[in-house]
Design a protein around this motif. Structure first.
Motif, PDB file in Angstrom:
ATOM      1  N   GLU A 241       0.823  -1.196   0.000  1.00  0.00           N
ATOM      2  CA  GLU A 241       0.000   0.000   0.000  1.00  0.00           C
ATOM      3  C   GLU A 241       0.856   1.245   0.000  1.00  0.00           C
ATOM      4  O   GLU A 241       1.958   1.256   0.529  1.00  0.00           O
ATOM      5  CB  GLU A 241      -0.907   0.018   1.230  1.00  0.00           C
ATOM      6  N   SER A 242       0.327   2.282  -0.585  1.00  0.00           N
ATOM      7  CA  SER A 242       0.991   3.583  -0.545  1.00  0.00           C
ATOM      8  C   SER A 242       0.337   4.403   0.562  1.00  0.00           C
ATOM      9  O   SER A 242      -0.887   4.489   0.645  1.00  0.00           O
ATOM     10  CB  SER A 242       0.828   4.309  -1.880  1.00  0.00           C
ATOM     11  N   PHE A 243       1.168   5.006   1.393  1.00  0.00           N
ATOM     12  CA  PHE A 243       0.656   5.815   2.495  1.00  0.00           C
ATOM     13  C   PHE A 243       0.780   7.307   2.190  1.00  0.00           C
ATOM     14  O   PHE A 243       0.704   8.123   3.095  1.00  0.00           O
ATOM     15  CB  PHE A 243       1.424   5.496   3.784  1.00  0.00           C
ATOM     16  N   GLN A 244       0.993   7.658   0.928  1.00  0.00           N
ATOM     17  CA  GLN A 244       1.258   9.049   0.584  1.00  0.00           C
ATOM     18  C   GLN A 244       0.121   9.980   0.984  1.00  0.00           C
ATOM     19  O   GLN A 244       0.360  11.039   1.547  1.00  0.00           O
ATOM     20  CB  GLN A 244       1.564   9.195  -0.910  1.00  0.00           C
ATOM     21  N   SER A 245      -1.114   9.585   0.733  1.00  0.00           N
ATOM     22  CA  SER A 245      -2.233  10.468   1.098  1.00  0.00           C
ATOM     23  C   SER A 245      -2.315  10.629   2.621  1.00  0.00           C
ATOM     24  O   SER A 245      -2.607  11.719   3.115  1.00  0.00           O
ATOM     25  CB  SER A 245      -3.550   9.947   0.527  1.00  0.00           C
ATOM     26  N   ASN A 246      -2.040   9.541   3.373  1.00  0.00           N
ATOM     27  CA  ASN A 246      -2.031   9.642   4.837  1.00  0.00           C
ATOM     28  C   ASN A 246      -0.911  10.567   5.305  1.00  0.00           C
ATOM     29  O   ASN A 246      -1.111  11.380   6.210  1.00  0.00           O
ATOM     30  CB  ASN A 246      -1.833   8.265   5.474  1.00  0.00           C
ATOM     31  N   LYS A 247       0.272  10.448   4.697  1.00  0.00           N
ATOM     32  CA  LYS A 247       1.404  11.293   5.084  1.00  0.00           C
ATOM     33  C   LYS A 247       1.124  12.758   4.753  1.00  0.00           C
ATOM     34  O   LYS A 247       1.469  13.652   5.531  1.00  0.00           O
ATOM     35  CB  LYS A 247       2.684  10.806   4.397  1.00  0.00           C
ATOM     36  N   ASP A 248       0.464  12.998   3.632  1.00  0.00           N
ATOM     37  CA  ASP A 248       0.093  14.373   3.277  1.00  0.00           C
ATOM     38  C   ASP A 248      -0.882  14.947   4.306  1.00  0.00           C
ATOM     39  O   ASP A 248      -0.783  16.114   4.688  1.00  0.00           O
ATOM     40  CB  ASP A 248      -0.529  14.429   1.872  1.00  0.00           C
ATOM     41  N   TRP A 249      -1.829  14.110   4.740  1.00  0.00           N
ATOM     42  CA  TRP A 249      -2.804  14.572   5.737  1.00  0.00           C
ATOM     43  C   TRP A 249      -2.090  14.933   7.035  1.00  0.00           C
ATOM     44  O   TRP A 249      -2.376  15.970   7.627  1.00  0.00           O
ATOM     45  CB  TRP A 249      -3.855  13.488   5.987  1.00  0.00           C
ATOM     46  N   TYR A 250      -1.149  14.084   7.497  1.00  0.00           N
ATOM     47  CA  TYR A 250      -0.391  14.375   8.719  1.00  0.00           C
ATOM     48  C   TYR A 250       0.401  15.673   8.583  1.00  0.00           C
ATOM     49  O   TYR A 250       0.461  16.473   9.511  1.00  0.00           O
ATOM     50  CB  TYR A 250       0.566  13.218   9.069  1.00  0.00           C
ATOM     51  N   ARG A 251       1.017  15.886   7.413  1.00  0.00           N
ATOM     52  CA  ARG A 251       1.799  17.102   7.196  1.00  0.00           C
ATOM     53  C   ARG A 251       0.900  18.334   7.283  1.00  0.00           C
ATOM     54  O   ARG A 251       1.216  19.310   7.973  1.00  0.00           O
ATOM     55  CB  ARG A 251       2.497  17.051   5.828  1.00  0.00           C
TER      56      ARG A 251
ATOM     57  N   ASP B  93       3.412   9.837  14.342  1.00  0.00           N
ATOM     58  CA  ASP B  93       2.574   9.002  13.476  1.00  0.00           C
ATOM     59  C   ASP B  93       3.086   9.009  12.038  1.00  0.00           C
ATOM     60  O   ASP B  93       3.143   7.964  11.380  1.00  0.00           O
ATOM     61  CB  ASP B  93       1.116   9.465  13.512  1.00  0.00           C
ATOM     62  N   ALA B  94       3.452  10.181  11.545  1.00  0.00           N
ATOM     63  CA  ALA B  94       3.993  10.286  10.188  1.00  0.00           C
ATOM     64  C   ALA B  94       5.307   9.525  10.066  1.00  0.00           C
ATOM     65  O   ALA B  94       5.556   8.838   9.061  1.00  0.00           O
ATOM     66  CB  ALA B  94       4.184  11.749   9.806  1.00  0.00           C
ATOM     67  N   ALA B  95       6.142   9.599  11.083  1.00  0.00           N
ATOM     68  CA  ALA B  95       7.412   8.858  11.079  1.00  0.00           C
ATOM     69  C   ALA B  95       7.155   7.352  11.088  1.00  0.00           C
ATOM     70  O   ALA B  95       7.870   6.585  10.432  1.00  0.00           O
ATOM     71  CB  ALA B  95       8.259   9.267  12.281  1.00  0.00           C
ATOM     72  N   HIS B  96       6.127   6.936  11.820  1.00  0.00           N
ATOM     73  CA  HIS B  96       5.770   5.519  11.847  1.00  0.00           C
ATOM     74  C   HIS B  96       5.358   5.038  10.450  1.00  0.00           C
ATOM     75  O   HIS B  96       5.752   3.952  10.014  1.00  0.00           O
ATOM     76  CB  HIS B  96       4.653   5.280  12.863  1.00  0.00           C
ATOM     77  N   LEU B  97       4.561   5.827   9.745  1.00  0.00           N
ATOM     78  CA  LEU B  97       4.177   5.464   8.375  1.00  0.00           C
ATOM     79  C   LEU B  97       5.404   5.375   7.471  1.00  0.00           C
ATOM     80  O   LEU B  97       5.496   4.488   6.620  1.00  0.00           O
ATOM     81  CB  LEU B  97       3.179   6.482   7.807  1.00  0.00           C
ATOM     82  N   ASP B  98       6.345   6.305   7.641  1.00  0.00           N
ATOM     83  CA  ASP B  98       7.590   6.249   6.871  1.00  0.00           C
ATOM     84  C   ASP B  98       8.339   4.949   7.137  1.00  0.00           C
ATOM     85  O   ASP B  98       8.867   4.326   6.222  1.00  0.00           O
ATOM     86  CB  ASP B  98       8.498   7.437   7.202  1.00  0.00           C
ATOM     87  N   LYS B  99       8.378   4.551   8.415  1.00  0.00           N
ATOM     88  CA  LYS B  99       9.094   3.326   8.789  1.00  0.00           C
ATOM     89  C   LYS B  99       8.437   2.100   8.161  1.00  0.00           C
ATOM     90  O   LYS B  99       9.117   1.214   7.634  1.00  0.00           O
ATOM     91  CB  LYS B  99       9.120   3.187  10.309  1.00  0.00           C
TER      92      LYS B  99
END
Length: 195
Positions: free
Chosen positions: A80-90, A108-114
């Motif tokens: 899965e791509s978490f890009q939309s979730n990471k954009d929302w966190y930003r 949370d954003a760092a966790h998605l990156d990991k």
């Protein structure tokens, strides 16, 4: 035929017809006059290979593609791509006034990156061979010969089964990487469970 009639006719087509697939066969997919046979390749971890080992793999793939008629290489993300979730966190971090909440959002954003980094190598590769059904009916020996020629080049490979094909199509057309089992007919497994 006007545009409204074409739109109505297109609406009545099945998903398979819209994708150009006539039917699933024992070996793959029938499309027009051809049959597509899929072989899934398990990729090697290039980060542990030497430069010479990587060159060897590239040459093996080159030889395989050059020596085979009507072959395609398919590379898909199987994660899965978490890009939309990471954009929302930003965006949420930019709006947040409280430092404690901003820090939680950052974590949370760092966790998605990991998670995304640990799955970065989750790619799926398939070789797709087009067999002309007009010439001859594809035989098990012909398909076994194709699989053997892939193995001879040093690749770990297996022929894709029906569920593999449905998953590849779902990833390719829908970016659906979370479904485990695909029904032939929508809701089929639930109707079977009630019977």
């Amino acid at each position: 035929m006007n545009r409204k009639q074409k739109k109505e006719q297109k609406r009545l087509l099945s998903t398979r017809q819209l994708m150009g697939i006539d039917q699933f066969t024992e070996n793959g997919l029938k499309v027009g006059r051809s049959e597509l046979v899929y072989f899934l390749i398990q990729p090697d971890n290039l980060s542990v290979l030497s430069a010479e080992g990587i060159r060897g793999k590239v040459m093996a793939l080159t030889n395989l593609l050059r020596g085979t008629e009507s072959v395609r290489l398919l590379a898909l993300d199987s994660r899965e791509s978490f890009q939309s979730n990471k954009d929302w966190y930003r965006q949420r971090m930019e709006q947040e006034q409280l430092p404690a909440l901003r820090e939680l959002l950052r974590q949370d954003a760092a966790h998605l990156d990991k998670i995304q980094t640990s799955n970065a190598s989750a790619r799926e590769f398939a070789l797709v061979f087009e067999l002309d059904r007009q010439k001859e009916e594809p035989s098990r020996s012909q398909i076994a010969r194709l699989e053997r020629s892939i193995r001879d080049q040093g690749f770990r490979v297996r022929q894709a089964n029906r569920q593999d094909l449905m998953r590849l199509l779902a990833v390719y057309y829908q970016q659906d990487v979370t479904t485990d089992v695909f029904d032939n007919i929508d809701g089929e497994r639930w109707a079977d469970a009630d019977a």
